[in-house]
Design a protein around this motif. Structure first.
Motif, PDB file in Angstrom:
ATOM      1  N   TYR B  96       0.867  -1.170   0.000  1.00 12.57           N
ATOM      2  CA  TYR B  96       0.000   0.000   0.000  1.00 12.57           C
ATOM      3  C   TYR B  96       0.901   1.216   0.000  1.00 12.57           C
ATOM      4  O   TYR B  96       1.636   1.440   0.962  1.00 12.57           O
ATOM      5  CB  TYR B  96      -0.901  -0.041   1.233  1.00 12.57           C
ATOM      6  CG  TYR B  96      -1.668   1.222   1.526  1.00 12.57           C
ATOM      7  CD1 TYR B  96      -2.746   1.606   0.734  1.00 12.57           C
ATOM      8  CD2 TYR B  96      -1.320   2.012   2.608  1.00 12.57           C
ATOM      9  CE1 TYR B  96      -3.448   2.758   1.014  1.00 12.57           C
ATOM     10  CE2 TYR B  96      -2.027   3.166   2.902  1.00 12.57           C
ATOM     11  CZ  TYR B  96      -3.096   3.542   2.096  1.00 12.57           C
ATOM     12  OH  TYR B  96      -3.785   4.675   2.372  1.00 12.57           O
ATOM     13  N   GLN B  97       0.941   1.930  -1.095  1.00  9.07           N
ATOM     14  CA  GLN B  97       1.841   3.078  -1.267  1.00  9.07           C
ATOM     15  C   GLN B  97       3.278   2.708  -0.898  1.00  9.07           C
ATOM     16  O   GLN B  97       3.980   3.451  -0.224  1.00  9.07           O
ATOM     17  CB  GLN B  97       1.368   4.262  -0.419  1.00  9.07           C
ATOM     18  CG  GLN B  97       0.016   4.764  -0.871  1.00  9.07           C
ATOM     19  CD  GLN B  97      -0.495   5.904   0.008  1.00  9.07           C
ATOM     20  OE1 GLN B  97       0.269   6.559   0.699  1.00  9.07           O
ATOM     21  NE2 GLN B  97      -1.791   6.122  -0.041  1.00  9.07           N
ATOM     22  N   GLY B  98       3.671   1.511  -1.303  1.00  5.43           N
ATOM     23  CA  GLY B  98       5.048   1.093  -1.087  1.00  5.43           C
ATOM     24  C   GLY B  98       5.324   0.459   0.254  1.00  5.43           C
ATOM     25  O   GLY B  98       6.430  -0.025   0.496  1.00  5.43           O
ATOM     26  N   VAL B  99       4.346   0.460   1.160  1.00  7.39           N
ATOM     27  CA  VAL B  99       4.561  -0.130   2.478  1.00  7.39           C
ATOM     28  C   VAL B  99       3.891  -1.498   2.526  1.00  7.39           C
ATOM     29  O   VAL B  99       2.761  -1.652   2.061  1.00  7.39           O
ATOM     30  CB  VAL B  99       3.985   0.774   3.588  1.00  7.39           C
ATOM     31  CG1 VAL B  99       4.156   0.129   4.939  1.00  7.39           C
ATOM     32  CG2 VAL B  99       4.635   2.138   3.540  1.00  7.39           C
ATOM     33  N   LEU B 101       1.857  -3.914   4.221  1.00  2.57           N
ATOM     34  CA  LEU B 101       0.921  -3.918   5.351  1.00  2.57           C
ATOM     35  C   LEU B 101       0.933  -5.239   6.100  1.00  2.57           C
ATOM     36  O   LEU B 101       0.439  -5.336   7.211  1.00  2.57           O
ATOM     37  CB  LEU B 101      -0.509  -3.641   4.857  1.00  2.57           C
ATOM     38  CG  LEU B 101      -0.763  -2.302   4.187  1.00  2.57           C
ATOM     39  CD1 LEU B 101      -2.241  -2.151   3.879  1.00  2.57           C
ATOM     40  CD2 LEU B 101      -0.297  -1.165   5.079  1.00  2.57           C
ATOM     41  N   GLU B 105       5.370  -5.448  12.149  1.00  5.05           N
ATOM     42  CA  GLU B 105       5.466  -4.224  12.945  1.00  5.05           C
ATOM     43  C   GLU B 105       4.363  -3.219  12.615  1.00  5.05           C
ATOM     44  O   GLU B 105       4.260  -2.175  13.256  1.00  5.05           O
ATOM     45  CB  GLU B 105       6.845  -3.569  12.760  1.00  5.05           C
ATOM     46  CG  GLU B 105       7.078  -2.912  11.399  1.00  5.05           C
ATOM     47  CD  GLU B 105       7.688  -3.870  10.389  1.00  5.05           C
ATOM     48  OE1 GLU B 105       7.573  -5.093  10.590  1.00  5.05           O
ATOM     49  OE2 GLU B 105       8.273  -3.406   9.392  1.00  5.05           O
ATOM     50  N   ILE B 106       3.558  -3.528  11.608  1.00  7.19           N
ATOM     51  CA  ILE B 106       2.503  -2.593  11.215  1.00  7.19           C
ATOM     52  C   ILE B 106       1.369  -2.611  12.232  1.00  7.19           C
ATOM     53  O   ILE B 106       0.934  -3.668  12.685  1.00  7.19           O
ATOM     54  CB  ILE B 106       1.948  -2.978   9.824  1.00  7.19           C
ATOM     55  CG1 ILE B 106       3.033  -2.869   8.761  1.00  7.19           C
ATOM     56  CG2 ILE B 106       0.735  -2.124   9.463  1.00  7.19           C
ATOM     57  CD1 ILE B 106       3.425  -1.456   8.421  1.00  7.19           C
ATOM     58  N   ASP B 107       0.903  -1.436  12.609  1.00  5.69           N
ATOM     59  CA  ASP B 107      -0.216  -1.284  13.539  1.00  5.69           C
ATOM     60  C   ASP B 107      -1.529  -1.500  12.779  1.00  5.69           C
ATOM     61  O   ASP B 107      -1.917  -0.675  11.955  1.00  5.69           O
ATOM     62  CB  ASP B 107      -0.144   0.127  14.148  1.00  5.69           C
ATOM     63  CG  ASP B 107      -1.205   0.362  15.198  1.00  5.69           C
ATOM     64  OD1 ASP B 107      -0.860   0.905  16.244  1.00  5.69           O
ATOM     65  OD2 ASP B 107      -2.370   0.011  14.969  1.00  5.69           O
ATOM     66  N   GLU B 110      -4.229   1.227  12.646  1.00  3.61           N
ATOM     67  CA  GLU B 110      -3.965   2.321  11.702  1.00  3.61           C
ATOM     68  C   GLU B 110      -4.320   1.895  10.279  1.00  3.61           C
ATOM     69  O   GLU B 110      -4.855   2.679   9.502  1.00  3.61           O
ATOM     70  CB  GLU B 110      -2.488   2.741  11.781  1.00  3.61           C
ATOM     71  CG  GLU B 110      -2.137   3.541  13.022  1.00  3.61           C
ATOM     72  CD  GLU B 110      -2.839   4.898  13.056  1.00  3.61           C
ATOM     73  OE1 GLU B 110      -2.969   5.515  11.989  1.00  3.61           O
ATOM     74  OE2 GLU B 110      -3.271   5.298  14.144  1.00  3.61           O
ATOM     75  N   VAL B 111      -3.989   0.635   9.973  1.00  2.00           N
ATOM     76  CA  VAL B 111      -4.291   0.122   8.631  1.00  2.00           C
ATOM     77  C   VAL B 111      -5.784   0.204   8.363  1.00  2.00           C
ATOM     78  O   VAL B 111      -6.231   0.656   7.304  1.00  2.00           O
ATOM     79  CB  VAL B 111      -3.810  -1.340   8.487  1.00  2.00           C
ATOM     80  CG1 VAL B 111      -4.349  -1.956   7.202  1.00  2.00           C
ATOM     81  CG2 VAL B 111      -2.298  -1.412   8.513  1.00  2.00           C
ATOM     82  N   ARG B 114      -7.332   3.360   7.270  1.00  2.00           N
ATOM     83  CA  ARG B 114      -7.113   3.732   5.867  1.00  2.00           C
ATOM     84  C   ARG B 114      -7.830   2.798   4.901  1.00  2.00           C
ATOM     85  O   ARG B 114      -8.085   3.168   3.755  1.00  2.00           O
ATOM     86  CB  ARG B 114      -5.615   3.739   5.574  1.00  2.00           C
ATOM     87  CG  ARG B 114      -4.890   4.866   6.277  1.00  2.00           C
ATOM     88  CD  ARG B 114      -3.393   4.698   6.156  1.00  2.00           C
ATOM     89  NE  ARG B 114      -2.682   5.891   6.558  1.00  2.00           N
ATOM     90  CZ  ARG B 114      -2.480   6.242   7.822  1.00  2.00           C
ATOM     91  NH1 ARG B 114      -2.929   5.484   8.798  1.00  2.00           N
ATOM     92  NH2 ARG B 114      -1.833   7.359   8.120  1.00  2.00           N
TER      93      ARG B 114
END
Lengths: 307, 279
Positions: B96-99, B101, B105-107, B110-111, B114
């Motif tokens: 997602y926009q280069g990250v 998901l 470590e992704i919260d 927050e995901v 979006r």
């Protein structure tokens, strides 16, 4: 890679921290409860076993002996600590009262949920819930004042005995079993009833063949809860059962239960004496029995979940 | 030798064919909303409920995911905003926009702000219409009453519900009709200003009129949002979506422009499914 977004997505927000804190809080509560339960188990079992370890009583004689007179010995020098009369007494009042209460409970529950939900919801259910909350000493007192004299007049004995205990317990566990059976019947989905009606079943056929069948696990759970309550009830039973720790030879002869002997004896014995230790052993039997009841309830509930 | 059942033949075909060449690739000029690289899902750690799927979704378009029951389309959709975290093991990358998901470590909270999600059954909370929409916002930050009022209004307008409920925002959301509830839930998702909206059969529990309204709502929303929708309704997919992906038995079979999928699909399985000859 979008660094700014990565930062936003990986920084731990306050909400996330709160979330973790909540998780730890509930884990702590769980551990605390677990410790309490474990401590009780450990305490009762370790004290209960001292009868057999310190006092050298043969467990077989304890469970199957029929003479109960702690502190006294028979001619051969064996301690008179046979708990069978109380075990039999406990099981007799428990199962007889459940046996009598169950049909009434199911009948009442069917009335409330199937026959006349309106009337049942308005009047029957509040009454039943009220009965669940009445303290057991009140039941015992009524038993003492009403049931015992009535039994005495009818049978000519003392009036104290297993029968009186069964009557009092019947009234006590009836609301428990009823209200849980009501819940079980309510959990049967309405479309099952409609489907049965749609293929021409009468209300009675629907209730008996469809609704009750679907609610069996819930009803069994209700009965076992009733059993557990009756088995553990001390005060009300003690007031009417006669408290005579001998093998009961009939429904109307005085008897004793595990709980009634415990409540009577625990204040009259000294810590560490044989008379005290055997009471702990009785408590251990009670505890094991309630564990057994709980296991049965869980088994039934699990089977229900699988369906 | 025993004759193979249809199901076994399909199974074998799926196993033998290299389907990657039936998945269209977005060119550089198409902006991407989200893409997966070899996304896999297993429920028991052994067997793939979703075989490696590599697919890119274009921004500000509606993409339909179609396929029979158990084809993995819902499983795939739920993975995109990590709703499968506690249910299954998800492998591969979700970009997602280069990250990625799907990185540990992704919260996830927050995901999900979006990437919003709407489910099959309308599921408003037992709160007022207003509180349903502001719930997530007030949990996450400080907003003035004026700001909240404005967000509620825009969200409800975007979900085409404002005119029907503007005088009864304090009423319980449970009093709304099914179609209104579903649009309220969409408004609730929109209130967080997500980029992407995932919808899992959002209209399958609704009557045709409510369905039509939801579809209109979605088509209007695509100017500002990228929408991925799971649907059992082939006409719906044909009507509203720009792209369609066909799933079968836990595998992404074919992905193309909707009109190509419905007029001249390259894979026979897809053809059978969209023309109703399946199974």
């Amino acid at each position: 890679m979008n660094d700014e977004l990565y930062q936003q997505l990986t920084k731990k927000s306050i909400s996330t921290k709160k979330d973790n804190f909540g998780k730890r809080l509930s884990l702590f509560a769980l551990i605390l409860i677990g410790l309490v339960v474990f401590a009780i188990l450990f305490f009762v079992v370790s004290r209960g076993l001292s009868t057999f370890t310190l006092d050298q009583i043969n467990p077989f004689n304890f469970v199957f002996g029929t003479q109960w007179n702690p502190g006294k010995t028979d001619e051969a020098g064996n301690q008179l600590v046979g708990a069978l009369p109380m075990i039999v007494g406990s099981f007799a009042v428990t199962f007889l009262s459940a046996l009598v209460a169950t049909p009434f409970a199911i009948g009442t529950a069917l009335f409330v949920t199937e026959v006349s939900p309106k009337w049942g919801n308005k009047i029957m259910q509040p009454v039943i819930e009220l009965l669940v909350g009445i303290p057991s000493v009140v039941y015992g007192f009524i038993g003492l004042a009403v049931v015992v004299p009535a039994v005495r007049n009818a049978t000519g004995g003392t009036g104290f005995g297993i029968f009186s205990g069964v009557v009092v317990l019947f009234v006590m566990i009836l609301p428990t079993i009823t209200s849980m059976t009501i819940d079980a019947l309510r959990n049967v989905p309405g479309h099952m009833r409609e489907s049965a009606y749609a293929i021409g079943a009468t209300p009675w056929q629907t209730i008996y063949k469809v609704v009750l069948r679907a609610a069996i696990p819930g009803i069994l759970t209700a009965i076992v809860f009733g059993l557990a309550r009756a088995f553990g009830e001390a005060l009300a039973v003690q007031m009417v059962v006669g408290n005579s720790p001998v093998m009961p030879d009939g429904l109307f002869s005085p008897a004793a239960t595990l709980t009634s002997v415990l409540t009577q004896g625990i204040g009259n014995t000294t810590d560490g004496s044989l008379a005290n230790d055997v009471l702990w052993s009785l408590a251990m039997i009670l505890l094991l029995m309630s564990l057994l009841f709980n296991t049965i309830i869980r088994r039934i509930a699990n089977r229900r979940a699988l369906k | 030798m025993a004759k193979k059942t249809n199901l076994e033949i399909v199974d074998q075909l799926v196993a033998e064919t290299d389907y990657d060449r039936y998945i269209i690739q977005l060119s550089k000029k198409h902006e991407r909303a989200i893409e997966t690289k070899d996304l896999t899902v297993t429920y028991d750690g052994l067997k793939y409920a979703m075989n490696p799927a590599t697919i890119a979704f274009e921004k500000n378009k509606i993409t339909s995911l179609i396929g029979g029951s158990g084809s993995g389309k819902s499983t795939f959709l739920r993975s995109l905003n990590r709703m499968n975290d506690d249910v299954a093991t998800v492998g591969g990358q979700i970009l997602y926009q280069g990250v990625d998901l799907n990185a540990p470590e992704i919260d996830v909270f927050e995901v999900r702000k979006r990437i919003g999600m709407v489910f099959q059954r309308p599921n408003p909370f037992a709160k007022s219409i207003y509180d349903n929409i502001t719930f997530a916002l007030t949990q996450r930050g400080k907003y003035s009453r004026v700001e909240l009022d404005e967000i509620v209004e825009t969200s409800l307008k975007n979900a085409a519900l404002w005119d029907q409920v503007k005088d009864s925002l304090d009423k319980s959301a449970l009093q709304l009709s099914g179609g209104q509830q579903q649009r309220l839930v969409i408004a609730r998702a929109l209130a967080l200003k997500p980029d992407i909206l995932l919808l899992d059969e959002p209209a399958s529990a609704l009557d045709p009129k409510s369905t039509m309204q939801i579809e209109e709502t979605l088509v209007n929303l695509k100017n500002n949002y990228s929408i991925i929708i799971v649907t059992h309704n082939m006409q719906q997919a044909a009507r509203i979506s720009d792209y369609t992906a066909f799933f079968n038995m836990g595998k992404l079979i074919e992905y193309d422009l909707t009109r190509k999928i419905f007029t001249r699909p390259k894979v026979k399985l897809t053809d059978d499914y969209v023309s109703g000859n399946f199974g």
